[in-house]
Design a protein around this motif. Structure first.
Motif, PDB file in Angstrom:
ATOM      1  N   VAL A   1       0.872  -1.178   0.000  1.00  0.00           N
ATOM      2  CA  VAL A   1       0.000   0.000   0.000  1.00  0.00           C
ATOM      3  C   VAL A   1       0.908   1.226   0.000  1.00  0.00           C
ATOM      4  O   VAL A   1       1.890   1.278   0.733  1.00  0.00           O
ATOM      5  CB  VAL A   1      -0.941   0.018   1.214  1.00  0.00           C
TER       6      VAL A   1
ATOM      7  N   SER B   1      -4.436   5.501   3.913  1.00  0.00           N
ATOM      8  CA  SER B   1      -3.488   4.461   3.489  1.00  0.00           C
ATOM      9  C   SER B   1      -3.111   3.546   4.641  1.00  0.00           C
ATOM     10  O   SER B   1      -3.022   2.322   4.479  1.00  0.00           O
ATOM     11  CB  SER B   1      -2.219   5.103   2.921  1.00  0.00           C
TER      12      SER B   1
ATOM     13  N   SER C   1      -3.844  -0.386   4.932  1.00  0.00           N
ATOM     14  CA  SER C   1      -2.752  -1.341   5.139  1.00  0.00           C
ATOM     15  C   SER C   1      -3.129  -2.365   6.191  1.00  0.00           C
ATOM     16  O   SER C   1      -2.872  -3.566   6.040  1.00  0.00           O
ATOM     17  CB  SER C   1      -1.478  -0.588   5.572  1.00  0.00           C
ATOM     18  N   GLU C   2      -3.756  -1.889   7.267  1.00  0.00           N
ATOM     19  CA  GLU C   2      -4.177  -2.785   8.341  1.00  0.00           C
ATOM     20  C   GLU C   2      -5.395  -3.614   7.918  1.00  0.00           C
ATOM     21  O   GLU C   2      -5.430  -4.826   8.116  1.00  0.00           O
ATOM     22  CB  GLU C   2      -4.506  -1.973   9.581  1.00  0.00           C
TER      23      GLU C   2
ATOM     24  N   ALA D   1      -1.721  -5.590   4.393  1.00  0.00           N
ATOM     25  CA  ALA D   1      -0.561  -5.304   3.546  1.00  0.00           C
ATOM     26  C   ALA D   1       0.730  -5.792   4.195  1.00  0.00           C
ATOM     27  O   ALA D   1       0.849  -5.865   5.415  1.00  0.00           O
ATOM     28  CB  ALA D   1      -0.465  -3.811   3.274  1.00  0.00           C
TER      29      ALA D   1
ATOM     30  N   PHE E   1       4.011  -0.792   3.806  1.00  0.00           N
ATOM     31  CA  PHE E   1       3.353   0.501   3.639  1.00  0.00           C
ATOM     32  C   PHE E   1       4.419   1.525   3.289  1.00  0.00           C
ATOM     33  O   PHE E   1       5.355   1.739   4.055  1.00  0.00           O
ATOM     34  CB  PHE E   1       2.612   0.872   4.928  1.00  0.00           C
TER      35      PHE E   1
ATOM     36  N   ILE F   1       2.649  -2.710  10.916  1.00  0.00           N
ATOM     37  CA  ILE F   1       3.046  -2.975   9.529  1.00  0.00           C
ATOM     38  C   ILE F   1       4.335  -2.218   9.202  1.00  0.00           C
ATOM     39  O   ILE F   1       4.490  -1.042   9.552  1.00  0.00           O
ATOM     40  CB  ILE F   1       1.922  -2.563   8.562  1.00  0.00           C
TER      41      ILE F   1
ATOM     42  N   THR G   1       6.750   0.086   7.672  1.00  0.00           N
ATOM     43  CA  THR G   1       6.475   1.340   6.977  1.00  0.00           C
ATOM     44  C   THR G   1       7.775   2.035   6.636  1.00  0.00           C
ATOM     45  O   THR G   1       8.701   2.067   7.450  1.00  0.00           O
ATOM     46  CB  THR G   1       5.610   2.260   7.863  1.00  0.00           C
TER      47      THR G   1
END
Length: 231
Positions: free
Chosen positions: A4, A123, A127-128, A132, A135, A196, A198
């Motif tokens: 994402v 976004s 993602s959550e 994803a 990110f 996630i 990032t």
């Protein structure tokens, strides 16, 4: 990987140059050969101009948010036009529509969703919600700094940050419509809670984006050209 990406409007649509959209589309198409992609496009300078005009007319912040959301969706449509048939033809307007579109196997491009949420927050939530693996936040700077590197020469760039560090740093960020900040507080909290991986990176040159993804394909990197946010 399922990636994402929160693609800042300032780096994609800053001057509404079709060549810029095509250059970014080429990079996105190359990434999509190996990875599943969902992109959320920001409003950039034009959204802020519309919002400033609306404020001058006496509009409240919710109305200004709606105007900004409209601009992000126009930018999303412009990117879809550059991506051609590889892109899902419609711009999802909420999280469930995005989830349905993601099942198509095509590149998904969307803008804002609801007032009070920046495209970074949208976004992060996606993602959550969609699970994803990565990110990405391409911006007009090469990572997260202790201060604005454009105005403070003593600003220090962070190679890595934890989610909790990010939340602490975002405490004084404005939540007004069209606010310009590295990552807004809501997005920061979502990044923290989801855990996630990032990466905030310089998105002005799509080659940087390609380089970072190529590195991630080999496994999570200890460092990169941007700032890595870890759980």
């Amino acid at each position: 990987m399922f990636i994402v990406m929160s693609l800042g409007g300032s780096i994609l649509a800053g001057d509404l140059d079709s060549a810029r959209f095509k250059t970014y589309a080429e990079a996105i198409l190359k990434i999509s050969e190996k990875h599943k992609l969902l992109l959320v496009v920001g409003g950039g300078v034009f959204a802020r101009r519309y919002i400033e005009t609306a404020r001058g007319n006496g509009a409240d912040e919710v109305m200004c948010d709606f105007i900004g959301i409209d601009v992000t969706r126009i930018n999303a449509k412009l990117l879809i036009s550059a991506l051609g048939k590889a892109a899902y033809p419609e711009v999802p307007t909420n999280y469930n529509e995005a989830a349905v579109a993601a099942e198509s196997g095509k590149i998904i491009v969307m803008g804002g969703v609801i007032p009070g949420q920046t495209t970074d927050a949208v976004s992060a939530a996606l993602s959550e919600y969609l699970g994803a693996d990565l990110f990405l936040i391409p911006t007009s700077v090469d990572g997260i700094y202790s201060a604005d590197p454009n105005t403070d020469k003593t600003a220090v760039k962070y190679k890595t940050l934890t989610g909790s560090d990010l939340v602490k740093m975002s405490g004084e960020t404005s939540l007004k419509a069209g606010s310009k900040s590295p990552i807004d507080p809501i997005a920061c909290k979502m990044i923290e809670r989801s855990g996630i991986r990032t990466i905030v990176l310089d998105g002005r040159d799509p080659k940087t984006l390609l380089k970072i993804i190529e590195g991630e394909e080999k496994g999570p990197q200890a460092e990169c050209d941007g700032t890595i946010i870890t759980p």
